[in-house]
Design a protein around this motif. Structure first.
Motif, PDB file in Angstrom:
ATOM      1  N   LYS A 538       0.809  -1.220   0.000  1.00  0.00           N
ATOM      2  CA  LYS A 538       0.000   0.000   0.000  1.00  0.00           C
ATOM      3  C   LYS A 538       0.843   1.270   0.000  1.00  0.00           C
ATOM      4  O   LYS A 538       0.378   2.320  -0.449  1.00  0.00           O
ATOM      5  CB  LYS A 538      -0.932   0.014   1.216  1.00  0.00           C
ATOM      6  N   GLU A 539       2.052   1.177   0.495  1.00  0.00           N
ATOM      7  CA  GLU A 539       2.865   2.391   0.612  1.00  0.00           C
ATOM      8  C   GLU A 539       4.110   2.341  -0.277  1.00  0.00           C
ATOM      9  O   GLU A 539       4.236   3.108  -1.231  1.00  0.00           O
ATOM     10  CB  GLU A 539       3.254   2.606   2.082  1.00  0.00           C
ATOM     11  N   GLU A 540       4.971   1.413   0.042  1.00  0.00           N
ATOM     12  CA  GLU A 540       6.262   1.402  -0.648  1.00  0.00           C
ATOM     13  C   GLU A 540       6.112   1.205  -2.153  1.00  0.00           C
ATOM     14  O   GLU A 540       6.596   2.024  -2.952  1.00  0.00           O
ATOM     15  CB  GLU A 540       7.133   0.282  -0.049  1.00  0.00           C
ATOM     16  N   SER A 541       5.456   0.131  -2.560  1.00  0.00           N
ATOM     17  CA  SER A 541       5.354  -0.147  -4.000  1.00  0.00           C
ATOM     18  C   SER A 541       4.451   0.862  -4.705  1.00  0.00           C
ATOM     19  O   SER A 541       4.748   1.306  -5.824  1.00  0.00           O
ATOM     20  CB  SER A 541       4.828  -1.563  -4.231  1.00  0.00           C
ATOM     21  N   SER A 542       3.334   1.250  -4.074  1.00  0.00           N
ATOM     22  CA  SER A 542       2.415   2.218  -4.698  1.00  0.00           C
ATOM     23  C   SER A 542       3.077   3.569  -4.870  1.00  0.00           C
ATOM     24  O   SER A 542       2.915   4.235  -5.916  1.00  0.00           O
ATOM     25  CB  SER A 542       1.142   2.348  -3.860  1.00  0.00           C
ATOM     26  N   ASP A 543       3.816   4.003  -3.865  1.00  0.00           N
ATOM     27  CA  ASP A 543       4.527   5.285  -3.978  1.00  0.00           C
ATOM     28  C   ASP A 543       5.557   5.252  -5.103  1.00  0.00           C
ATOM     29  O   ASP A 543       5.724   6.221  -5.856  1.00  0.00           O
ATOM     30  CB  ASP A 543       5.209   5.630  -2.656  1.00  0.00           C
ATOM     31  N   TYR A 544       6.242   4.103  -5.200  1.00  0.00           N
ATOM     32  CA  TYR A 544       7.251   3.976  -6.264  1.00  0.00           C
ATOM     33  C   TYR A 544       6.601   4.026  -7.643  1.00  0.00           C
ATOM     34  O   TYR A 544       7.082   4.715  -8.553  1.00  0.00           O
ATOM     35  CB  TYR A 544       8.023   2.664  -6.086  1.00  0.00           C
ATOM     36  N   LEU A 545       5.528   3.310  -7.809  1.00  0.00           N
ATOM     37  CA  LEU A 545       4.845   3.301  -9.105  1.00  0.00           C
ATOM     38  C   LEU A 545       4.273   4.670  -9.459  1.00  0.00           C
ATOM     39  O   LEU A 545       4.310   5.093 -10.623  1.00  0.00           O
ATOM     40  CB  LEU A 545       3.735   2.254  -9.109  1.00  0.00           C
ATOM     41  N   TYR A 562      -3.283  -0.451 -12.856  1.00  0.00           N
ATOM     42  CA  TYR A 562      -2.948  -1.271 -11.676  1.00  0.00           C
ATOM     43  C   TYR A 562      -3.443  -0.603 -10.382  1.00  0.00           C
ATOM     44  O   TYR A 562      -4.077  -1.243  -9.533  1.00  0.00           O
ATOM     45  CB  TYR A 562      -1.438  -1.492 -11.608  1.00  0.00           C
ATOM     46  N   LEU A 563      -3.180   0.690 -10.231  1.00  0.00           N
ATOM     47  CA  LEU A 563      -3.587   1.407  -9.016  1.00  0.00           C
ATOM     48  C   LEU A 563      -5.107   1.459  -8.884  1.00  0.00           C
ATOM     49  O   LEU A 563      -5.645   1.415  -7.777  1.00  0.00           O
ATOM     50  CB  LEU A 563      -3.014   2.828  -9.022  1.00  0.00           C
ATOM     51  N   LEU A 564      -5.797   1.544 -10.017  1.00  0.00           N
ATOM     52  CA  LEU A 564      -7.261   1.575  -9.973  1.00  0.00           C
ATOM     53  C   LEU A 564      -7.815   0.243  -9.467  1.00  0.00           C
ATOM     54  O   LEU A 564      -8.730   0.210  -8.634  1.00  0.00           O
ATOM     55  CB  LEU A 564      -7.811   1.876 -11.369  1.00  0.00           C
ATOM     56  N   VAL A 565      -7.250  -0.855  -9.948  1.00  0.00           N
ATOM     57  CA  VAL A 565      -7.715  -2.189  -9.536  1.00  0.00           C
ATOM     58  C   VAL A 565      -7.412  -2.442  -8.074  1.00  0.00           C
ATOM     59  O   VAL A 565      -8.250  -2.943  -7.315  1.00  0.00           O
ATOM     60  CB  VAL A 565      -7.072  -3.281 -10.429  1.00  0.00           C
ATOM     61  N   GLY A 567      -6.808  -0.251  -5.741  1.00  0.00           N
ATOM     62  CA  GLY A 567      -7.287   0.762  -4.808  1.00  0.00           C
ATOM     63  C   GLY A 567      -8.742   0.623  -4.427  1.00  0.00           C
ATOM     64  O   GLY A 567      -9.195   1.179  -3.420  1.00  0.00           O
ATOM     65  N   ALA A 568      -9.528  -0.113  -5.226  1.00  0.00           N
ATOM     66  CA  ALA A 568     -10.961  -0.270  -4.943  1.00  0.00           C
ATOM     67  C   ALA A 568     -11.165  -1.138  -3.713  1.00  0.00           C
ATOM     68  O   ALA A 568     -10.624  -2.259  -3.621  1.00  0.00           O
ATOM     69  CB  ALA A 568     -11.661  -0.886  -6.146  1.00  0.00           C
ATOM     70  N   ALA A 569     -11.951  -0.629  -2.753  1.00  0.00           N
ATOM     71  CA  ALA A 569     -12.155  -1.353  -1.487  1.00  0.00           C
ATOM     72  C   ALA A 569     -12.827  -2.696  -1.693  1.00  0.00           C
ATOM     73  O   ALA A 569     -12.601  -3.635  -0.926  1.00  0.00           O
ATOM     74  CB  ALA A 569     -12.971  -0.486  -0.528  1.00  0.00           C
ATOM     75  N   ASP A 570     -13.704  -2.802  -2.704  1.00  0.00           N
ATOM     76  CA  ASP A 570     -14.395  -4.061  -2.977  1.00  0.00           C
ATOM     77  C   ASP A 570     -13.909  -4.704  -4.273  1.00  0.00           C
ATOM     78  O   ASP A 570     -14.606  -5.492  -4.888  1.00  0.00           O
ATOM     79  CB  ASP A 570     -15.908  -3.841  -3.049  1.00  0.00           C
ATOM     80  N   GLY A 571     -12.673  -4.340  -4.664  1.00  0.00           N
ATOM     81  CA  GLY A 571     -12.108  -4.886  -5.893  1.00  0.00           C
ATOM     82  C   GLY A 571     -11.535  -6.278  -5.698  1.00  0.00           C
ATOM     83  O   GLY A 571     -11.637  -6.894  -4.621  1.00  0.00           O
ATOM     84  N   ASP A 572     -10.872  -6.781  -6.750  1.00  0.00           N
ATOM     85  CA  ASP A 572     -10.365  -8.149  -6.746  1.00  0.00           C
ATOM     86  C   ASP A 572      -9.352  -8.415  -5.652  1.00  0.00           C
ATOM     87  O   ASP A 572      -9.305  -9.514  -5.088  1.00  0.00           O
ATOM     88  CB  ASP A 572      -9.733  -8.469  -8.113  1.00  0.00           C
ATOM     89  N   VAL A 573      -8.511  -7.438  -5.345  1.00  0.00           N
ATOM     90  CA  VAL A 573      -7.456  -7.685  -4.355  1.00  0.00           C
ATOM     91  C   VAL A 573      -7.991  -7.619  -2.924  1.00  0.00           C
ATOM     92  O   VAL A 573      -7.231  -7.797  -1.975  1.00  0.00           O
ATOM     93  CB  VAL A 573      -6.294  -6.688  -4.526  1.00  0.00           C
ATOM     94  N   HIS A 574      -9.274  -7.330  -2.772  1.00  0.00           N
ATOM     95  CA  HIS A 574      -9.889  -7.303  -1.438  1.00  0.00           C
ATOM     96  C   HIS A 574     -11.113  -8.207  -1.359  1.00  0.00           C
ATOM     97  O   HIS A 574     -11.804  -8.218  -0.345  1.00  0.00           O
ATOM     98  CB  HIS A 574     -10.307  -5.872  -1.066  1.00  0.00           C
ATOM     99  N   LYS A 575     -11.401  -8.953  -2.428  1.00  0.00           N
ATOM    100  CA  LYS A 575     -12.694  -9.630  -2.515  1.00  0.00           C
ATOM    101  C   LYS A 575     -12.895 -10.672  -1.423  1.00  0.00           C
ATOM    102  O   LYS A 575     -14.011 -10.848  -0.917  1.00  0.00           O
ATOM    103  CB  LYS A 575     -12.879 -10.241  -3.891  1.00  0.00           C
ATOM    104  N   ASN A 576     -11.862 -11.401  -1.045  1.00  0.00           N
ATOM    105  CA  ASN A 576     -12.026 -12.431  -0.022  1.00  0.00           C
ATOM    106  C   ASN A 576     -12.242 -11.819   1.356  1.00  0.00           C
ATOM    107  O   ASN A 576     -13.110 -12.252   2.112  1.00  0.00           O
ATOM    108  CB  ASN A 576     -10.809 -13.355  -0.006  1.00  0.00           C
ATOM    109  N   ARG A 577     -11.448 -10.791   1.669  1.00  0.00           N
ATOM    110  CA  ARG A 577     -11.642 -10.111   2.949  1.00  0.00           C
ATOM    111  C   ARG A 577     -12.977  -9.375   2.979  1.00  0.00           C
ATOM    112  O   ARG A 577     -13.651  -9.336   4.006  1.00  0.00           O
ATOM    113  CB  ARG A 577     -10.477  -9.142   3.211  1.00  0.00           C
ATOM    114  N   TYR A 578     -13.357  -8.804   1.829  1.00  0.00           N
ATOM    115  CA  TYR A 578     -14.635  -8.102   1.755  1.00  0.00           C
ATOM    116  C   TYR A 578     -15.795  -9.072   1.939  1.00  0.00           C
ATOM    117  O   TYR A 578     -16.753  -8.796   2.661  1.00  0.00           O
ATOM    118  CB  TYR A 578     -14.752  -7.380   0.410  1.00  0.00           C
ATOM    119  N   ALA A 579     -15.710 -10.236   1.291  1.00  0.00           N
ATOM    120  CA  ALA A 579     -16.764 -11.247   1.424  1.00  0.00           C
ATOM    121  C   ALA A 579     -16.864 -11.721   2.870  1.00  0.00           C
ATOM    122  O   ALA A 579     -17.973 -11.916   3.401  1.00  0.00           O
ATOM    123  CB  ALA A 579     -16.481 -12.420   0.491  1.00  0.00           C
ATOM    124  N   LEU A 580     -15.718 -11.925   3.499  1.00  0.00           N
ATOM    125  CA  LEU A 580     -15.719 -12.356   4.905  1.00  0.00           C
ATOM    126  C   LEU A 580     -16.356 -11.290   5.791  1.00  0.00           C
ATOM    127  O   LEU A 580     -17.162 -11.598   6.677  1.00  0.00           O
ATOM    128  CB  LEU A 580     -14.288 -12.641   5.360  1.00  0.00           C
TER     129      LEU A 580
END
Length: 787
Positions: A538-545, A562-565, A567-580
Motif C-alpha cells: 500500500k505504501e512502498e510499492s504504490s509510492d514507487y509506481l 494497476y492502481l485503480l484495480v 485501490g478499490a475497497a471491494d475490488g479483486d485484491v480485497h474480494k475475499n476479505r470483503y466477502a468475509l
C-alpha cells in the motif's frame, strides 16, 4: 343560515365612500376555472353550482343590497363551495359581505352572534379602536387591493385581524381571528389609470403605514368595485394564550427562568384587571416519582417561602407534596384569618407572611398534576370567587408552562447522568436519577458534592456468547488469498515495466515481490508479517509506481490501471476479505437486532440489566435481582423465566444464523455458549470505563471464568466444546443446572432441541478445574415447498 343585513360599523365615520356593488360575476368566473381544472368528485359540486347561476342569467348584473335575499339559492351554493365539507353551521362563523364595506347579508348563526356582540359591546373590548383607527385599517385594505389588482404592486398588508373582547356567555376575556377574503371582488378604473412612482411609494407605504397620501394621488372615486367579500371569524382564545406562553418561553434568557414567568404573571393581572392581586406558580418536579424541590420561583415566591427548604426538610416536603398530589383539592378563602386554625393549621405560614385572601388551584397537564397556582393578596386587600372564574382561560397555558419547566428539569437531570456516567438502561435509570439529583442539589446549594457509588448487591448473573466458528482461521485465509493475488498483480506490472524502465530500485521491488510470494506459499503470516506486507503493497510499492508514472508518462496508463484495480475497497485484491466482512456483518447485525428486540420483552417480566459486547460475534451479560428493582418483588420464578429464555433464544440464534448461509458470500457458522452461575454477585458502575463490572474477589473469579472458557476442550480430547448447530452450557455443580434440565426436555418435546444431549467433563484451565458441560443440538425447521 341567516339572511339578515347587518351593518357592524356602529359608526358611519368608519365607512369609506367607494363605488361598490354586489355582483356574482367574480365568483362565476371562479367556478368556471374550478370546473375546468378540478379532476376529483368536487367537480360535480362546481358544475351544479355553475348550472344554478346560469338559470338566473345575472353574471353582468349589479344586485341591490335590499334584493340580495332573492338569490338565496345562489348564496347557499357559495356556502357549499367555499366551506369545508366537515364544518357544521353551529361551529363555523362564516358569512358574505358587501364588497369592501362592513355590511353582512348572509352567514351562519355563529357568525351573526359574534358580529352582533361586536356591534353591541364595542366599549367592552380591551383593545378599543377609535373611528380613525378603523378608517386607517380599511384604507390600507382598499388601496393594497387596488395596487395589487391594477398595478401589480404587492403591499404586505394583513387581511386578518385579532380582536380581544369579553365573551358574553362566560364573561371572560376572548380572542377572535377575523379574516376578510377579497378573492371574489373585481376593481376596474373608470378612466385612464394615473401613473405612479413605485420607488417613491415604497418609501412611505408599508404594513402599518399611512395611506392617506394615496387619497390625493388615487382618489377612490376613480374606481369601481364589484363582487362579494367573504368573512370568517374564529375563536382563538386558547390558541392565542398558548402561543403567548410559547413566545415567552422562546424569548426567555437562559438561566433566568424567574424572568420568564414575569410576562405570564403580568398577563394574569391584566385578566383580573387588578394589579394588587398577586400570583405564584409552584411546579411539582420529581426524582424517581418522588417530589423534590425545584429551583424556580414563578411569581411572588409565596409557595416557595411556605414549602421551601428554609421551612421544611426534604422528607417533610415529600410527605406534604405526596399528600396534596394524592388529593389535589382547590382552596379559597377571602380572609384566611377567619378560617379554623385547627382544621387549616398550615395557614399560619401564610398568615406570618402577611397574606389576606388566598386561593390554591391544582394545575393539571394531560390529567397529571404538574403544579399549583396561588392567587393571593397582602393585608388590606381582598378578592372573591369571581376573580378565580376570570382566570379559567389561563389555566391551560399555565399548565403547559409548568410542564415545560418539568421537562427541562428532567432534561437537566439526564444531562448530568450522561455527562457524569453514560447512556443508561431503563432498569437502572432510577439509581442514576437519585445520584444525579443529589449532585444537582449539592451543586445548586453550594454544598460539597457527595461521592456516591452506583452499585447493586446480590444480583444473579447470566452470560451468553455467540462466536463465529474459526473466525481467526477464516480471516487469515481470506487475507492470504487477497495478498497473494495482490502480489501477483504487482509482479506482473513490474515485470512489464522493466522492459521500458530499468533501475536498481526496480530490481529490488521485483525481488521483494518474489520473496513475499514464496513466504505466502510456505506458511501462514503472523500479524507482524501481515502488517509489513501491507505496508509494502500500500505504501512502498504504490509510492514507487506513482513516482515512476510521473517520470515516465508513457508508462502512466499501465500504472494507473494497476492502481485503480488495487485501490478499490471491494475490488479483486480485497474480494475475499470483503466477502468475509460482509458475512460477519450479516451475522452480527441479525444477532444484535434479535437481542435488542428480546431485551425489551425481558423487561416486561422483571426489570433486568442487559448489556451486549461485540467480539467476532456477540456476548451478553444479564443481571437480575431485587436490588435492580426495589419496588417489585423478586423471586425464583423470575430466574426460571430467564433461564428458559436463555435456552430458547440461543436456539433461535442457531436457526437464524443458519438461515443466512445461502446469502453469505463466505459461509460462516456460529457456536453458542452459556455459563451457568447459580450464585449472586455484586456489581458496580465504573465511571472511568462507563460500564458495570463485578465487585469483590469472589465476584472477580466469575469474570475470570467467562474469559477463559470460550475455547475450552473436552477432557481427554482435542475437541472443542463449542460446535456449530449446538448449545453448550458450562457449570460447576449438578444443582446449578437443575432449573435448565426440565426446560431442555420441554424444548426437545416441542421440536426445538435434538435428542442428543451430552454430559461432558472439561479440561482443566489455568486456576480452574472441575468444569462440566451439557451440549445439545438444535433442530432446524423443515423447509416447505410450494406445490
Amino acid at each position: 343560515m341567516k339572511k339578515v343585513i347587518l351593518d357592524v360599523s356602529g359608526n358611519k365615520a368608519h365607512s369609506l365612500e367607494v363605488d361598490s356593488a354586489i355582483s356574482f360575476s367574480p365568483f362565476i368566473k371562479y367556478l368556471r376555472g374550478r370546473v375546468k381544472g378540478e379532476k376529483t368528485v368536487k367537480g360535480a359540486l362546481y358544475r351544479s353550482a355553475l348550472k344554478e347561476f346560469k338559470k338566473y342569467n345575472i353574471e353582468e348584473a349589479e344586485i341591490p343590497l335590499e334584493s340580495i335575499h332573492d338569490y338565496e339559492s345562489l348564496l347557499e351554493n357559495m356556502y357549499a363551495c367555499l366551506t369545508p365539507a366537515l364544518a357544521t353551521e353551529d361551529k363555523l362563523a362564516w358569512g358574505l359581505c358587501f364588497p369592501l364595506q362592513p355590511i353582512t347579508f348572509y352567514g351562519t348563526d355563529l357568525m351573526y352572534e359574534l358580529l352582533e356582540n361586536k356591534k353591541n359591546d364595542q366599549d367592552s373590548y380591551v383593545v378599543s379602536k377609535t373611528p380613525a383607527d378603523y378608517h386607517k385599517e380599511r384604507l390600507q385594505l382598499v388601496y393594497s387591493f387596488i395596487l395589487k389588482e391594477l398595478y401589480n404592486f404587492h403591499v404586505p398588508v394583513k387581511t386578518h385581524q385579532y380582536h380581544a373582547g369579553i365573551k358574553t356567555d362566560t364573561g371572560l376575556l376572548g380572542y377572535f381571528h377575523v379574516n376578510l377574503n377579497t378573492d371574489f371582488i373585481e376593481v376596474t378604473p373608470k378612466g385612464e389609470l394615473p401613473p405612479l412612482n413605485f420607488r417613491e411609494l415604497q418609501q412611505y407605504i408599508g404594513e402599518g403605514s399611512s395611506y392617506e397620501i394615496l387619497e390625493k394621488i388615487l382618489p377612490l372615486d376613480l374606481f369601481r368595485f364589484r363582487g362579494i367579500s367573504v368573512i370568517t371569524v374564529s375563536d382563538v382564545t386558547a390558541i392565542q394564550a398558548v402561543e403567548n406562553i410559547k413566545n415567552i418561553r422562546l424569548n426567555r434568557t437562559p438561566g433566568d427562568q424567574a424572568a420568564t414567568y414575569s410576562g405570564v404573571i403580568q398577563s394574569l393581572k391584566t385578566i383580573v384587571q387588578n394589579n394588587k392581586i398577586e400570583f405564584d406558580l409552584f411546579p411539582f418536579v420529581r426524582v424517581n416519582n418522588k417530589p423534590v424541590y425545584g429551583n424556580v420561583k414563578g411569581g411572588t415566591g409565596i409557595l416557595f417561602s411556605v414549602w421551601g427548604e428554609d421551612n421544611l426538610d426534604p422528607e417533610t416536603f415529600q410527605q406534604y407534596a405526596e399528600g396534596y398530589t394524592a388529593n389535589p383539592n382547590s382552596f379559597f378563602s377571602p380572609d384566611i384569618l377567619a378560617e379554623d386554625p385547627v382544621v387549616f393549621h398550615w395557614l399560619h405560614h401564610f398568615v406570618k407572611l402577611g397574606v389576606k385572601s388566598l386561593a390554591l388551584t391544582p394545575v393539571f397537564y394531560d390529567h397529571v398534576i404538574v403544579g399549583v397556582l396561588a392567587v393571593h393578596t397582602w393585608e388590606g386587600e381582598t378578592f372573591d370567587e369571581k376573580i378565580l372564574a376570570l382566570l379559567e382561560p389561563a389555566i391551560a397555558p399555565i399548565s403547559q408552562l409548568l410542564q415545560i419547566y418539568i421537562d427541562e428539569f428532567n432534561l437537566e437531570l439526564e444531562n448530568v447522568i450522561k455527562e457524569k456516567f453514560t447512556s443508561i438502561q431503563p432498569s437502572v435509570q432510577w439509581k442514576f436519577n437519585e445520584v444525579a439529583w443529589h449532585h444537582m442539589h449539592d451543586k445548586n446549594k453550594h454544598l460539597p458534592i457527595r461521592n456516591e457509588d452506583i452499585s447493586f448487591k446480590d444480583v444473579y448473573p447470566f452470560y451468553g456468547a455467540i462466536d463465529i466458528r474459526n473466525s481467526t482461521i477464516e480471516r487469515n485465509t481470506a487475507s492470504k488469498a487477497d495478498l497473494s493475488h495482490h502480489l501477483s498483480l504487482l509482479y506482473k506490472v513490474l515485470d512489464q515495466l522493466k522492459d521500458h524502465h530499468y533501475s536498481s530500485l526496480m530490481e529490488e521491488m521485483i525481488f521483494n515481490s518474489r520473496k513475499w510470494q514464496q513466504l505466502l506459499l510456505q506458511e501462514t503470516l503472523n500479524t507482524q508479517d501481515e502488517n509489513n506486507l501491507n505496508s509494502f503493497l500500500k505504501e512502498e510499492s504504490s509510492d514507487y509506481l506513482f513516482h515512476l508514472s510521473q517520470q515516465e508518462p508513457k508508462l502512466k496508463k499501465i500504472i494507473d490501471d494497476y492502481l485503480l484495480v488495487t485501490g478499490a475497497a471491494d475490488g479483486d485484491v480485497h474480494k475475499n476479505r470483503y466477502a468475509l466482512e460482509v458475512s460477519m456483518q450479516m451475522i452480527n447485525t441479525a444477532i444484535n437486532n434479535f437481542f435488542e428486540a428480546e431485551k425489551e420483552k425481558l423487561q416486561q417480566s422483571y426489570p433486568c440489566y442487559f448489556e451486549k459486547f461485540r467480539t467476532d460475534g456477540v456476548e451478553y451479560d444479564i443481571y437480575i435481582g431485587q436490588s435492580i428493582s426495589p419496588d417489585k418483588i423478586f423471586n425464583h420464578f423470575h430466574l426460571k423465566n430467564l433461564r428458559l429464555w436463555q435456552l430458547s433464544s440461543m436456539a433461535n440464534v442457531v436457526r437464524m444464523t443458519h438461515a443466512l448461509l445461502p446469502a453469505m458470500p463466505t459461509k460462516l457458522y456460529t457456536t453458542q455458549l452459556l455459563f451457568v452461575h447459580n450464585h449472586t454477585i455484586d456489581i458496580s458502575f465504573r465511571a472511568d470505563e462507563r460500564k458495570f463490572d463485578v465487585e469483590g474477589a469472589y465476584n472477580i473469579r466469575y469474570q475470570m471464568i467467562k474469559k477463559r472458557i470460550d475455547k475450552v476442550h473436552i477432557r481427554g480430547s482435542s475437541e472443542r466444546l463449542t460446535q456449530p448447530d449446538k448449545i453448550a452450557l458450562i457449570y460447576f455443580n449438578k444443582r446449578d443446572i437443575d432449573d435448565y434440565l426440565p426446560f431442555i426436555t420441554y424444548l426437545q418435546e416441542t421440536g426445538v432441541l435434538d435428542q442428543d444431549l451430552e454430559e461432558l467433563d472439561l479440561e482443566d484451565l489455568q486456576g480452574l478445574s472441575g468444569l462440566k458441560a451439557l451440549r445439545i443440538g438444535v433442530i432446524h425447521p423443515k423447509k416447505t415447498n410450494d406445490i
